[in-house]
Scaffold this motif. Structure first.
Motif, PDB file in Angstrom:
ATOM      1  N   ILE A   3       0.860  -1.180   0.000  1.00 19.11           N
ATOM      2  CA  ILE A   3       0.000   0.000   0.000  1.00 19.11           C
ATOM      3  C   ILE A   3       0.903   1.238   0.000  1.00 19.11           C
ATOM      4  CG2 ILE A   3      -1.812   1.248   1.238  1.00 19.11           C
ATOM      5  CD1 ILE A   3      -2.747  -1.467   0.329  1.00 19.11           C
ATOM      6  N   ASN A   4       0.949   1.951  -1.110  1.00 22.48           N
ATOM      7  CA  ASN A   4       1.753   3.172  -1.199  1.00 22.48           C
ATOM      8  C   ASN A   4       0.906   4.440  -1.191  1.00 22.48           C
ATOM      9  OD1 ASN A   4       4.402   1.997  -1.435  1.00 22.48           O
ATOM     10  ND2 ASN A   4       3.793   1.308  -3.471  1.00 22.48           N
ATOM     11  N   ARG A   5      -0.301   4.334  -1.713  1.00 21.96           N
ATOM     12  CA  ARG A   5      -1.273   5.428  -1.698  1.00 21.96           C
ATOM     13  C   ARG A   5      -2.548   4.888  -1.070  1.00 21.96           C
ATOM     14  NH1 ARG A   5       0.069   5.428  -7.271  1.00 21.96           N
ATOM     15  NH2 ARG A   5      -0.899   3.372  -7.033  1.00 21.96           N
ATOM     16  N   LEU A   6      -3.321   5.742  -0.463  1.00 22.33           N
ATOM     17  CA  LEU A   6      -4.498   5.262   0.259  1.00 22.33           C
ATOM     18  C   LEU A   6      -5.495   4.554  -0.643  1.00 22.33           C
ATOM     19  CD1 LEU A   6      -4.813   8.257   2.687  1.00 22.33           C
ATOM     20  CD2 LEU A   6      -4.515   5.882   3.378  1.00 22.33           C
ATOM     21  N   PHE A   7      -5.624   4.997  -1.894  1.00 17.82           N
ATOM     22  CA  PHE A   7      -6.586   4.335  -2.782  1.00 17.82           C
ATOM     23  C   PHE A   7      -6.148   2.929  -3.165  1.00 17.82           C
ATOM     24  CE2 PHE A   7      -3.982   7.096  -5.574  1.00 17.82           C
ATOM     25  CZ  PHE A   7      -3.444   6.155  -6.446  1.00 17.82           C
ATOM     26  N   ALA A  77     -11.987   8.762  -4.852  1.00 12.99           N
ATOM     27  CA  ALA A  77     -11.925   9.166  -6.261  1.00 12.99           C
ATOM     28  C   ALA A  77     -10.987  10.352  -6.454  1.00 12.99           C
ATOM     29  CB  ALA A  77     -13.320   9.506  -6.773  1.00 12.99           C
ATOM     30  N   LEU A  78     -11.034  11.310  -5.538  1.00  9.04           N
ATOM     31  CA  LEU A  78     -10.141  12.467  -5.623  1.00  9.04           C
ATOM     32  C   LEU A  78      -8.680  12.051  -5.510  1.00  9.04           C
ATOM     33  CD1 LEU A  78     -12.172  14.991  -3.434  1.00  9.04           C
ATOM     34  CD2 LEU A  78     -11.775  15.168  -5.897  1.00  9.04           C
ATOM     35  N   GLN A  79      -8.424  11.114  -4.594  1.00 10.15           N
ATOM     36  CA  GLN A  79      -7.036  10.638  -4.417  1.00 10.15           C
ATOM     37  C   GLN A  79      -6.473  10.081  -5.718  1.00 10.15           C
ATOM     38  OE1 GLN A  79      -6.970   7.695  -1.293  1.00 10.15           O
ATOM     39  NE2 GLN A  79      -8.356   8.902  -0.034  1.00 10.15           N
ATOM     40  N   GLN A  80      -7.306   9.352  -6.471  1.00  8.63           N
ATOM     41  CA  GLN A  80      -6.820   8.656  -7.669  1.00  8.63           C
ATOM     42  C   GLN A  80      -6.364   9.620  -8.768  1.00  8.63           C
ATOM     43  OE1 GLN A  80      -8.930   4.306  -7.653  1.00  8.63           O
ATOM     44  NE2 GLN A  80      -9.960   5.870  -8.834  1.00  8.63           N
ATOM     45  N   ILE A  81      -6.886  10.842  -8.778  1.00 10.86           N
ATOM     46  CA  ILE A  81      -6.466  11.798  -9.811  1.00 10.86           C
ATOM     47  C   ILE A  81      -5.502  12.845  -9.239  1.00 10.86           C
ATOM     48  CG2 ILE A  81      -8.606  11.462 -11.103  1.00 10.86           C
ATOM     49  CD1 ILE A  81      -9.450  14.306 -10.133  1.00 10.86           C
ATOM     50  N   LYS A 162      -3.187   7.703 -11.741  1.00 12.10           N
ATOM     51  CA  LYS A 162      -2.922   6.962 -10.496  1.00 12.10           C
ATOM     52  C   LYS A 162      -1.425   6.711 -10.332  1.00 12.10           C
ATOM     53  CE  LYS A 162      -7.146   4.128 -10.371  1.00 12.10           C
ATOM     54  NZ  LYS A 162      -7.618   2.737 -10.377  1.00 12.10           N
ATOM     55  N   GLU A 163      -0.783   6.317 -11.424  1.00 13.05           N
ATOM     56  CA  GLU A 163       0.648   5.997 -11.379  1.00 13.05           C
ATOM     57  C   GLU A 163       1.488   7.216 -10.992  1.00 13.05           C
ATOM     58  OE1 GLU A 163       2.271   3.047 -11.631  1.00 13.05           O
ATOM     59  OE2 GLU A 163       0.200   2.327 -11.476  1.00 13.05           O
ATOM     60  N   GLN A 164       0.981   8.398 -11.304  1.00 11.64           N
ATOM     61  CA  GLN A 164       1.746   9.613 -11.009  1.00 11.64           C
ATOM     62  C   GLN A 164       1.643  10.041  -9.545  1.00 11.64           C
ATOM     63  OE1 GLN A 164       0.860  12.752 -13.907  1.00 11.64           O
ATOM     64  NE2 GLN A 164       0.404  11.156 -15.429  1.00 11.64           N
ATOM     65  N   VAL A 165       0.658   9.492  -8.813  1.00 15.94           N
ATOM     66  CA  VAL A 165       0.465   9.866  -7.406  1.00 15.94           C
ATOM     67  C   VAL A 165       1.494   9.130  -6.552  1.00 15.94           C
ATOM     68  CG1 VAL A 165      -1.143   9.899  -5.455  1.00 15.94           C
ATOM     69  CG2 VAL A 165      -2.002  10.256  -7.785  1.00 15.94           C
ATOM     70  N   LYS A 166       2.228   9.886  -5.747  1.00 15.28           N
ATOM     71  CA  LYS A 166       3.286   9.326  -4.901  1.00 15.28           C
ATOM     72  C   LYS A 166       2.868   9.322  -3.434  1.00 15.28           C
ATOM     73  CE  LYS A 166       5.709   9.084  -8.627  1.00 15.28           C
ATOM     74  NZ  LYS A 166       5.569   7.826  -9.382  1.00 15.28           N
ATOM     75  N   SER A 167       3.548   8.490  -2.661  1.00 17.05           N
ATOM     76  CA  SER A 167       3.220   8.327  -1.246  1.00 17.05           C
ATOM     77  C   SER A 167       3.335   9.632  -0.464  1.00 17.05           C
ATOM     78  CB  SER A 167       4.144   7.266  -0.628  1.00 17.05           C
ATOM     79  OG  SER A 167       3.755   7.002   0.690  1.00 17.05           O
ATOM     80  N   ASP A 168       4.307  10.466  -0.828  1.00 19.45           N
ATOM     81  CA  ASP A 168       4.509  11.719  -0.092  1.00 19.45           C
ATOM     82  C   ASP A 168       3.660  12.865  -0.616  1.00 19.45           C
ATOM     83  OD1 ASP A 168       6.363  11.015   1.934  1.00 19.45           O
ATOM     84  OD2 ASP A 168       7.937  10.854   0.428  1.00 19.45           O
ATOM     85  N   SER A 189      -0.237  13.802   4.058  1.00 18.14           N
ATOM     86  CA  SER A 189       0.101  13.032   2.857  1.00 18.14           C
ATOM     87  C   SER A 189      -0.449  11.615   2.958  1.00 18.14           C
ATOM     88  CB  SER A 189       1.621  12.972   2.690  1.00 18.14           C
ATOM     89  OG  SER A 189       2.186  12.177   3.728  1.00 18.14           O
ATOM     90  N   HIS A 190      -0.424  10.907   1.830  1.00 22.91           N
ATOM     91  CA  HIS A 190      -0.767   9.480   1.840  1.00 22.91           C
ATOM     92  C   HIS A 190       0.123   8.749   2.844  1.00 22.91           C
ATOM     93  CE1 HIS A 190      -3.367   9.312  -1.817  1.00 22.91           C
ATOM     94  NE2 HIS A 190      -2.679  10.396  -2.148  1.00 22.91           N
ATOM     95  N   ARG A 191       1.394   9.058   2.826  1.00 25.57           N
ATOM     96  CA  ARG A 191       2.363   8.363   3.700  1.00 25.57           C
ATOM     97  C   ARG A 191       2.021   8.561   5.173  1.00 25.57           C
ATOM     98  NH1 ARG A 191       7.825  10.078   5.532  1.00 25.57           N
ATOM     99  NH2 ARG A 191       9.038   8.213   6.010  1.00 25.57           N
ATOM    100  N   ASN A 192       1.607   9.796   5.549  1.00 21.17           N
ATOM    101  CA  ASN A 192       1.232  10.053   6.945  1.00 21.17           C
ATOM    102  C   ASN A 192       0.181   9.066   7.428  1.00 21.17           C
ATOM    103  OD1 ASN A 192       1.359  13.664   6.474  1.00 21.17           O
ATOM    104  ND2 ASN A 192       2.908  12.359   7.372  1.00 21.17           N
TER     105      ASN A 192
END
Length: 584
Positions: A3-7, A77-81, A162-168, A189-192
């Protein structure tokens, strides 16, 4: 699967648990569930709809609603874009909406109900923010209509984003309710959040994949939001309560294994149970209070001997079993946070076979810093548990708790000076006063900004005092005052249910709340209560005078934050006359 991003949790849940019910809410009297695959389908289509509407990476979209699956759908959905969600409390004013809309540069808003829509419309009169609704309203686009605009989109475009979204990457800005002044936008951030949900996973003792959770704390608050991501990750079905008033009914219907709460709600549950005990007569009443007194002596990590254990076993069979039934009969763990839990509540619930685990954290720490280990051996009443993994804590010279770790926020949105003040040399300054005891257990003793000095130069820590005084069945809410005065005093909102029980017991005719708190015999009873509780404090700390107030403090009336903390400055301003009279 990592799991790197919440989505990423959506695909993880499908691959690991493939839930028939991932999320559920009550619609027209029936529970409506969404499977893991339903969630993915809806979230992907919403993502495409956002792209079609022109929402770009980094742009902000507000979510203002009571808890419901649609809240999660929009968030994911917002996270994915790569867009950023700005959750807001439904209960705050149109003026607060306006401030946040403008400060966060919000481009679009999703509202739950007609009432929220009305406030949002007022808040957006001077700027063009498109408003969508979760309820079907004649004045604005329904979320499903909006979702349908994404059906002609290309999933490959969505996958590319989606691929462009990073953990930080920033995923949300949460405006803290605050006890003073304008809210601050906490950037997480997603990482937090991913760190936090993985860090608390081993503190949840409920079985993965098969358990159910009831959700009623606001999703716009980081506590419930991180909790919901953790539940999704663990394959725990989330059922959204119909309302705060229907929690009791929903517990019996759903029979959940876990839920998150705040101490104020546990206090209300306890007071309701005790109130019912007072209504009993004869042997039943004697047995009830015998069991309750046993519970108040309970220590989860100490042996109290064969005789105590035997009595407690009997109490559990004849009295406490009914408490567990009232909570649905399946509760394995209740998580309490956002403010201090009274030790007596923890004792009684644990004694009744209802484990209540206290935790500690802030929006700025995603939120969990420490949380109780949910077993009798490791539980410590009066502490907020042990630090979660990878989180460090230092106690500053003045007692302030400083936190460092992957859970600490990126900063306050558009407020670099405030960020620099809060995070120094990598350490987040919490504003809370605390201690770390043997074995690494964290204890919170007060809020740094809430401590005050009397005119005699003595420091007063109001929170522990307020929590102690609220142990009285006659006290609903209380604030200790006395900064630069020669003694502490208190404003008290009585527990009017408790007062009615007392009056019944003493054969005192009850007229109405406002009249009863003026009666000499009632005032004398409160004086005795305060005198009894004052014994737990030093002479300089003891409350010398008090005033009883006829109306409870609330979120809507401005005295409480949405997480039910006292807004001390507001109370001091609203009740300046009453406070002044305590010293005249």
């Amino acid at each position: 699967m990592r799991i790197n991003r919440l989505f990423d949790i959506i695909n993880y849940q499908i691959a690991t648990y493939d839930k028939d019910v991932a999320l559920a809410q009550k619609v027209m009297g029936e529970w409506k569930g969404y499977s893991s695959k339903d969630v993915k389908f809806i979230v992907d289509n919403l993502g495409l709809a956002f792209l079609s509407a022109g929402i770009k990476t980094g742009e902000k979209v507000a979510i203002i609603s009571e808890n419901r699956p649609e809240w999660n759908f929009i968030d994911l959905a917002l996270q994915q874009i790569g867009a950023i969600s700005v959750p807001m409390y439904p209960t705050i004013s149109a003026e607060d909406y306006k401030y946040i809309f403008e400060h966060a540069d919000v481009k679009m808003a999703f509202v739950g109900s007609e009432e929220i829509f009305g406030k949002a419309k007022i808040a957006t009169e001077q700027n063009k923010i498109q408003i969508m609704s979760f309820d079907k309203l004649p004045q604005c686009t329904h979320w499903e209509e909006f979702m349908n605009t994404g059906e002609s989109g290309n999933l490959a475009d969505l996958d590319s984003l989606k691929e462009q979204v990073k953990s930080d990457d920033l995923f949300t800005i949460i405006y803290t309710s605050g006890t003073t002044g304008r809210p601050k936008g906490v950037m997480l951030s997603h990482r937090n959040i991913i760190h936090n949900l993985l860090a608390v996973e081993d503190r949840l003792i409920v079985p993965k994949g098969t358990s159910k959770a009831l959700s009623f704390l606001p999703l716009c608050h980081i506590y419930e939001r991180t909790g919901s991501f953790c539940f999704m990750y663990m394959g725990i079905s989330i059922y959204y309560a119909e309302s705060m008033e229907k929690i009791g009914d929903n517990l019996k219907e759903i029979q959940p294994h876990v839920f998150n709460t705040v101490p104020r709600l546990l206090e209300k549950v306890y007071d309701k149970i005790v109130s019912k005990g007072y209504e009993l007569t004869g042997l039943k009443k004697s047995l009830f209070f015998w069991a309750l007194n046993l519970g108040l002596k309970f220590e989860p990590n100490k042996s109290q001997g064969f005789w105590y254990d035997l009595q407690l076993n009997i109490a559990n069979k004849i009295i406490f079993s009914k408490w567990r039934e009232a909570l649905g009969g399946n509760i394995l763990q209740i998580n309490s946070g956002a403010s201090a839990l009274q030790p007596r509540l923890a004792r009684v619930f644990w004694s009744a076979g209802i484990p209540v685990c206290e935790g500690y954290g802030l929006t700025e720490t995603s939120p969990v810093v420490a949380v109780s280990i949910c077993n009798l051996k490791d539980m410590r009443i009066g502490y907020v548990g042990k630090l979660v993994k990878e989180v460090q804590v230092q106690i500053a010279e003045d007692g302030e708790i400083l936190v460092k770790g992957p859970n600490v926020m990126q900063g306050y949105y558009k407020q670099p000076e405030m960020t620099a003040d809060a995070i120094q040399n990598g350490w987040f300054h919490t504003g809370d006063i605390g201690e770390i005891h043997d074995g690494g257990y964290l204890k919170i003793t007060d809020r740094k900004k809430e401590m005050f000095k009397t005119s005699g130069g003595k420091y007063i820590a109001p929170q522990p005092m307020e929590n102690k005084f609220k142990e009285s069945s006659l006290i609903e809410q209380l604030i200790v005052v006395g900064e630069n005065k020669n003694y502490p005093a208190a404003l008290i909102v009585p527990s009017f249910d408790g007062l009615k029980d007392y009056c019944r017991h003493k054969d005192i005719p009850y007229t109405n709340d406002a009249e009863m708190i003026q009666k000499p015999d009632i005032l004398e009873k409160f004086e005795r209560e305060i005198e009894q509780l004052n014994k737990y404090f030093g002479k300089w700390e003891q409350v010398k005078k008090f005033t009883l107030l006829p109306q409870p403090w609330g979120i809507e009336t401005g005295e409480l934050t949405p997480t039910m903390k006292l807004k001390r400055k507001v109370i001091h301003t609203k009740f300046a006359k009453e406070i002044e009279e305590l010293y005249s």
